[in-house]
Design a protein around this motif. Structure first.
Motif, mmCIF file in Angstrom:
data_model
loop_
_atom_site.group_PDB
_atom_site.id
_atom_site.type_symbol
_atom_site.label_atom_id
_atom_site.label_comp_id
_atom_site.label_asym_id
_atom_site.label_seq_id
_atom_site.Cartn_x
_atom_site.Cartn_y
_atom_site.Cartn_z
ATOM 1 N N SER A 66 45.696 10.581 41.341
ATOM 2 C CA SER A 66 45.464 10.468 42.779
ATOM 3 C C SER A 66 44.006 10.764 43.061
ATOM 4 C CB SER A 66 46.350 11.448 43.548
ATOM 5 O OG SER A 66 45.941 12.783 43.297
ATOM 6 N N LEU A 67 43.579 10.416 44.279
ATOM 7 C CA LEU A 67 42.182 10.633 44.641
ATOM 8 C C LEU A 67 41.820 12.112 44.633
ATOM 9 C CD1 LEU A 67 41.742 8.085 47.573
ATOM 10 C CD2 LEU A 67 40.851 7.902 45.257
ATOM 11 N N GLN A 68 42.804 12.989 44.850
ATOM 12 C CA GLN A 68 42.530 14.411 44.939
ATOM 13 C C GLN A 68 42.706 15.139 43.603
ATOM 14 O OE1 GLN A 68 41.416 15.502 47.911
ATOM 15 N NE2 GLN A 68 41.638 13.406 48.645
ATOM 16 N N SER A 69 43.143 14.441 42.568
ATOM 17 C CA SER A 69 43.558 15.125 41.343
ATOM 18 C C SER A 69 42.424 15.882 40.668
ATOM 19 C CB SER A 69 44.164 14.120 40.357
ATOM 20 O OG SER A 69 43.204 13.115 40.032
ATOM 21 N N TYR A 70 41.182 15.412 40.817
ATOM 22 C CA TYR A 70 40.070 16.063 40.134
ATOM 23 C C TYR A 70 39.171 16.863 41.076
ATOM 24 C CZ TYR A 70 41.258 13.491 35.916
ATOM 25 O OH TYR A 70 41.906 13.010 34.800
ATOM 26 N N LEU A 71 39.537 16.977 42.349
ATOM 27 C CA LEU A 71 38.814 17.902 43.207
ATOM 28 C C LEU A 71 39.195 19.328 42.810
ATOM 29 C CD1 LEU A 71 39.077 16.254 46.745
ATOM 30 C CD2 LEU A 71 37.061 16.412 45.281
ATOM 31 N N PRO A 72 38.249 20.261 42.811
ATOM 32 C CA PRO A 72 38.547 21.612 42.322
ATOM 33 C C PRO A 72 39.570 22.322 43.188
ATOM 34 C CG PRO A 72 36.392 21.544 43.376
ATOM 35 C CD PRO A 72 36.852 20.128 43.260
ATOM 36 N N SER A 73 40.541 22.948 42.546
ATOM 37 C CA SER A 73 41.548 23.759 43.235
ATOM 38 C C SER A 73 41.369 25.233 42.896
ATOM 39 C CB SER A 73 42.954 23.299 42.835
ATOM 40 O OG SER A 73 43.112 23.317 41.432
ATOM 41 N N SER A 74 40.222 25.572 42.319
ATOM 42 C CA SER A 74 39.848 26.940 41.956
ATOM 43 C C SER A 74 38.348 26.913 41.701
ATOM 44 C CB SER A 74 40.599 27.393 40.703
ATOM 45 O OG SER A 74 40.245 26.553 39.610
ATOM 46 N N PRO A 75 37.688 28.066 41.628
ATOM 47 C CA PRO A 75 36.275 28.052 41.238
ATOM 48 C C PRO A 75 36.106 27.406 39.860
ATOM 49 C CG PRO A 75 36.841 30.174 42.190
ATOM 50 C CD PRO A 75 38.129 29.423 42.030
ATOM 51 N N MET A 76 35.202 26.433 39.768
ATOM 52 C CA MET A 76 35.010 25.660 38.543
ATOM 53 C C MET A 76 33.522 25.540 38.245
ATOM 54 S SD MET A 76 38.032 24.372 37.351
ATOM 55 C CE MET A 76 37.653 22.802 36.571
ATOM 56 N N VAL A 77 33.227 25.295 36.957
ATOM 57 C CA VAL A 77 31.865 25.004 36.522
ATOM 58 C C VAL A 77 31.925 23.769 35.637
ATOM 59 C CG1 VAL A 77 29.772 25.880 35.417
ATOM 60 C CG2 VAL A 77 31.320 27.468 36.572
ATOM 61 N N TYR A 78 30.984 22.837 35.857
ATOM 62 C CA TYR A 78 30.969 21.578 35.124
ATOM 63 C C TYR A 78 29.622 21.380 34.436
ATOM 64 C CZ TYR A 78 34.825 20.569 38.374
ATOM 65 O OH TYR A 78 35.980 20.626 39.111
ATOM 66 N N ALA A 79 29.657 20.814 33.243
ATOM 67 C CA ALA A 79 28.433 20.357 32.588
ATOM 68 C C ALA A 79 28.079 18.992 33.154
ATOM 69 C CB ALA A 79 28.635 20.278 31.083
ATOM 70 N N VAL A 80 26.834 18.829 33.602
ATOM 71 C CA VAL A 80 26.373 17.566 34.171
ATOM 72 C C VAL A 80 25.783 16.729 33.038
ATOM 73 C CG1 VAL A 80 24.886 16.489 35.891
ATOM 74 C CG2 VAL A 80 25.893 18.732 36.355
ATOM 75 N N ILE A 81 26.423 15.596 32.740
ATOM 76 C CA ILE A 81 26.077 14.814 31.549
ATOM 77 C C ILE A 81 25.574 13.429 31.950
ATOM 78 C CG2 ILE A 81 26.896 13.962 29.330
ATOM 79 C CD1 ILE A 81 27.060 16.960 29.516
ATOM 80 N N PRO A 82 24.235 13.263 32.113
ATOM 81 C CA PRO A 82 23.710 11.908 32.343
ATOM 82 C C PRO A 82 23.607 11.118 31.041
ATOM 83 C CG PRO A 82 21.933 13.510 32.431
ATOM 84 C CD PRO A 82 23.192 14.295 32.233
ATOM 85 N N ASP A 83 23.445 11.827 29.906
ATOM 86 C CA ASP A 83 23.300 11.197 28.591
ATOM 87 C C ASP A 83 24.497 11.577 27.718
ATOM 88 O OD1 ASP A 83 22.571 10.164 26.179
ATOM 89 O OD2 ASP A 83 20.795 11.421 25.901
ATOM 90 N N PRO A 84 25.456 10.676 27.528
ATOM 91 C CA PRO A 84 26.666 11.019 26.774
ATOM 92 C C PRO A 84 26.410 11.394 25.321
ATOM 93 C CG PRO A 84 26.975 8.999 28.048
ATOM 94 C CD PRO A 84 25.519 9.326 28.093
ATOM 95 N N SER A 85 25.256 11.040 24.777
ATOM 96 C CA SER A 85 24.996 11.310 23.353
ATOM 97 C C SER A 85 24.853 12.795 23.054
ATOM 98 C CB SER A 85 23.733 10.573 22.902
ATOM 99 O OG SER A 85 22.592 11.072 23.570
ATOM 100 N N ILE A 86 24.641 13.652 24.101
ATOM 101 C CA ILE A 86 24.478 15.088 23.851
ATOM 102 C C ILE A 86 25.820 15.810 23.801
ATOM 103 C CG2 ILE A 86 22.230 15.030 25.001
ATOM 104 C CD1 ILE A 86 23.498 16.576 27.336
#
Length: 747
Positions: free
Chosen positions: A40-60
């Protein structure tokens, strides 16, 4: 970044995390992407405090401990993928004072998805509860640390131009995000996030709800890693009545029980993180209206050295109490921007509000754009037949049209309510736009309210989206002794509008006055006392000079027209930080007053209060300040050196408030939720030039398509397009090419 882009980025990040190899003895597998039918559109919105790695270059992307030797990935992610980081510990603390909760979440996360030799930005996302307001964020990474603070707009020239969308702000009205730059792969990140939020109230019961549902893919890999989870909840109701815990979502253990005070704790080593939001409910035992007055002296650093007070009225368990009869005129905006789902949700919420009226109540509906449409020329009793007719009238007449004229329908509503006797007259205004004569509207309504009549209409205001001037709506509600609320996210219209009308429709005590205050120099927030509703407590904050008497008397009128008197004793607020509790309502009220009066001194006062209490305001901006203890300070832009020699860098965030309305968007009938990110200057020139060129060659070209396309062009394509436009100059597109190649300047 929009919510849709965020969801797509997380989806991409979870797909990328399949490249990670955790060894043969792993406790969790890489997260699985839900099947398309389940997503669903809401499935990946955070439902708790979260931290994400920002990956512009997938090779890393790789396990920093165990290289997977996956095939090299070419290309870049646009927008960058977001890989949820694994969490090693989490602690939540909630302190509930009166009707406000102060929440802090501390935790440690690990950048488990980036090579040890590489680094990436990390994005913090914090979903907050009811009317959440971010207070601050602290981050520690190895020899670097970050903290947020608020600074005046005047301290930095063109401060809003320096702020970038990707650095932080609100993803949705209740989700705050913040970017932490360049974190090494394999690093541990310690984060503390603080915010305030309102407690929910229903049937005499307070409820604290904090988003605390963690997805499975943040569980760290490895069976031997301990996972510590801690939750602490403290309650100080500010009364001398007994406080009883009713429900709790987590196995909290009672630590403390005193009069008006509770303490609970849950602490454990867990195999998986919390899979439910923290939900904690309690009651303040009383079968009738009770209250209290708390006082507190200012600290030495307080910008306002007057004494503080808080008057607090609780409706108690008023199920058997008779509600006051109401005469309600709904004034509803049907301008061109109110269309589609936005209009349907508004009609549904309005219909639900009509059905909350009692058989002795009366109502009328006024719809407006540049014209005014009335469901009836006078008030009608809220019989089932009248409500059915009104519902049919809404379906036929709620047709969006050009223009937004708020004053005419308000004047008609006041006129319709002018002959009310023995009832509470209410105007319920719903709008999504801004108009030019808002200050004049306030002056007109103020003159009608203060015209000497014993009964004058209360004004409840409801704003939709971010294009309307919410400070105007708050001021209008204050003038009319009503209340204000808003749905910044258009998908919350039904819930928030019905909640506001429930307050308006459940009045149990009206015409409230506080005695004696004649000998005091006093300032109250709100400045005009609203009615007490069975749906929510009444809180009045203030500052004063002088000496309060030992006891105050609150008087009001009940449904049977009798006068009700409540004697309130004065108590010192020993354990309740009144300055923190009243900071946001005080800032909101003063901001509305400063907008109305255009008073620079009030703006300065709001600025100082915002900085002192770490509460966002229109006149301050949040900054993220980096301190790098291991680097020698250098003379660079945006950097400074503290006395200990550590280098400090500053990142300016976007305005965390809603501004003072968008008149252009209102005039152009732009619907709420259609906010577009402003393009950089060079891109704007290119878009304009391309639009002109397309208009000459393809008369049917869609300019919006061109804008959306050009906003995503990379540098190489811009060069090619520039060369193409130069060639087109031979065909008569010289003006177009000049704008692209020369940036609109001479030469």
């Amino acid at each position: 970044m929009s919510a849709e882009d965020f969801i797509k980025s997380v989806d991409d990040g979870i797909r990328l995390s399949k490249r990670l190899y955790f060894g043969k003895d792993r406790a969790v597998a890489p997260p699985k992407t839900p099947p398309p039918m389940e997503r669903s559109l809401q499935s990946y919105l955070p439902s708790s405090p979260m931290v994400y790695a920002v990956i512009p270059d997938p090779s890393i992307v790789d396990n920093p401990d165990i290289p997977s030797y996956q095939p090299h990935v070419y290309g870049r992610s646009d927008p960058p993928a977001l890989i949820p980081l694994q969490m090693n510990s989490v602690e939540l603390k909630a302190d509930c004072y009166l009707d406000t909760a102060f929440v802090s979440v501390s935790g440690t996360w690990r950048v488990h998805c980036v090579m040890g030799s590489k680094s990436c930005d990390c994005r913090i996302a914090v979903p907050m509860g009811e009317q959440g307001s971010i207070l601050g964020v602290e981050v520690t990474i190895s020899r670097k640390s970050y903290c947020t603070q608020f600074i005046p707009i005047e301290e930095k020239k063109d401060i809003d131009k320096a702020a970038r969308v990707e650095d932080g702000g609100f993803l949705k009205a209740h989700i705050f995000t913040l970017k932490v730059p360049q974190v090494d792969g394999g690093s541990n990140i310690s984060i503390k996030i603080c915010w305030s939020q309102k407690l929910l109230f229903s049937d005499g019961q307070y409820t604290l709800n904090v988003p605390f549902t963690f997805p499975e893919y943040v569980i760290p890999a490895g069976k031997k890693l301990s996972k510590k989870e801690r939750i602490e909840v403290n309650v100080d109701a500010g009364t001398e009545s007994e406080v009883l815990c009713k429900t709790t979502s987590h196995p909290l253990k009672e630590l403390r029980r005193k009069v008006g005070n509770l303490g609970f704790l849950y602490e454990a080593e867990v195999l998986s993180w919390s899979n439910a939001d923290l939900n904690f409910s309690y009651t303040v035992s009383s079968s009738h209206i009770i209250g209290n007055v708390l006082v507190q002296s200012p600290s030495l650093y307080d910008v306002d050295q007057r004494e503080m007070f808080c008057l607090y009225l609780l409706p108690g368990n008023q199920k058997s109490s008779k509600l006051l009869r109401k005469d309600v005129v709904f004034v509803v905006d049907i301008s061109g921007s109110m269309k589609g789902k936005l209009l349907e949700d508004t009609k549904n919420a309005l219909s639900a509000s009509l059905h909350k009226l009692g058989p002795e109540d009366s109502f009328a509906i006024i719809a407006f754009n540049s014209e005014v449409y009335q469901s009836s020329m006078s008030l009608e009793l809220a019989t089932p037949e009248a409500i059915d007719r009104a519902t049919q009238w809404i379906e036929i007449n709620f047709v969006p049209g050009d223009g937004t004229n708020i004053l005419n329908p308000l004047n008609k509503a006041v006129e319709m309510l002018s002959d009310c006797r023995g009832s509470v007259p209410i105007i319920f205004l719903i709008t999504d736009g801004t108009v030019e004569d808002e200050r004049h509207i306030c002056d007109v309504m103020k003159s009608k309210v203060l015209n000497g009549r014993s009964t004058h209409p209360q004004i409840f205001t409801f704003g939709i989206g971010t294009f309307c001037n919410h400070h105007f709506l708050r001021m209008l509600a204050t003038i009319g002794r009503g209340q204000y609320d808003a749905a910044y996210d258009v998908d919350m219209i039904d819930l928030r509008m019905e909640a506001l009308f429930s307050r308006a429709a459940s009045t149990i005590l009206t015409d409230i006055a506080i005695e004696p205050l004649e000998d005091l120099e006093i300032e109250m927030y709100p400045s005009r006392i609203p009615d007490l509703s069975s749906a929510f407590p009444l809180t009045v904050f203030g500052r004063y000079n002088g000496r309060l008497p030992d006891q105050l008397k609150v008087t009001g009128t009940l449904a049977d027209s009798s006068t009700h008197v409540i004697d309130l004793h004065i108590h010192k607020a020993k354990d309740i930080p009144l300055d923190k509790v009243c900071a946001k309502p005080q800032i909101d009220q003063l901001t509305a007053q400063s907008w109305l009066s255009e008073d620079k001194l009030l703006e300065e006062k709001v600025t100082k209060l915002s900085m002192q209490n770490s509460v966002a305001s229109e006149f301050t901006r949040m900054i993220l300040q980096e301190t790098n203890e291991g680097t020698k300070a250098t003379e660079t832009s945006g950097s400074e050196k503290d006395p200990k020699g550590a280098q400090k860098k500053t990142i300016v965030l976007r305005n965390l408030c809603v501004g003072f309305g968008n008149l252009q968007a209102t005039n152009e009938n732009v619907p709420p939720g259609a906010e577009q990110v402003k393009l950089p200057e060079a891109a704007e020139i290119l878009v304009k030039a391309a639009s002109n060129c397309c208009g000459k060659i393809f008369t049917h070209c869609c300019c919006m398509c061109c804008i959306q396309c050009c906003s995503r062009l990379n540098d190489q394509f811009v060069i090619v397009l520039t060369q193409l436009c130069s060639a087109l100059a031979c065909l008569g597109c010289f003006e177009c090419c000049t704008q692209i190649c020369c940036g609109g300047h001479d030469g």
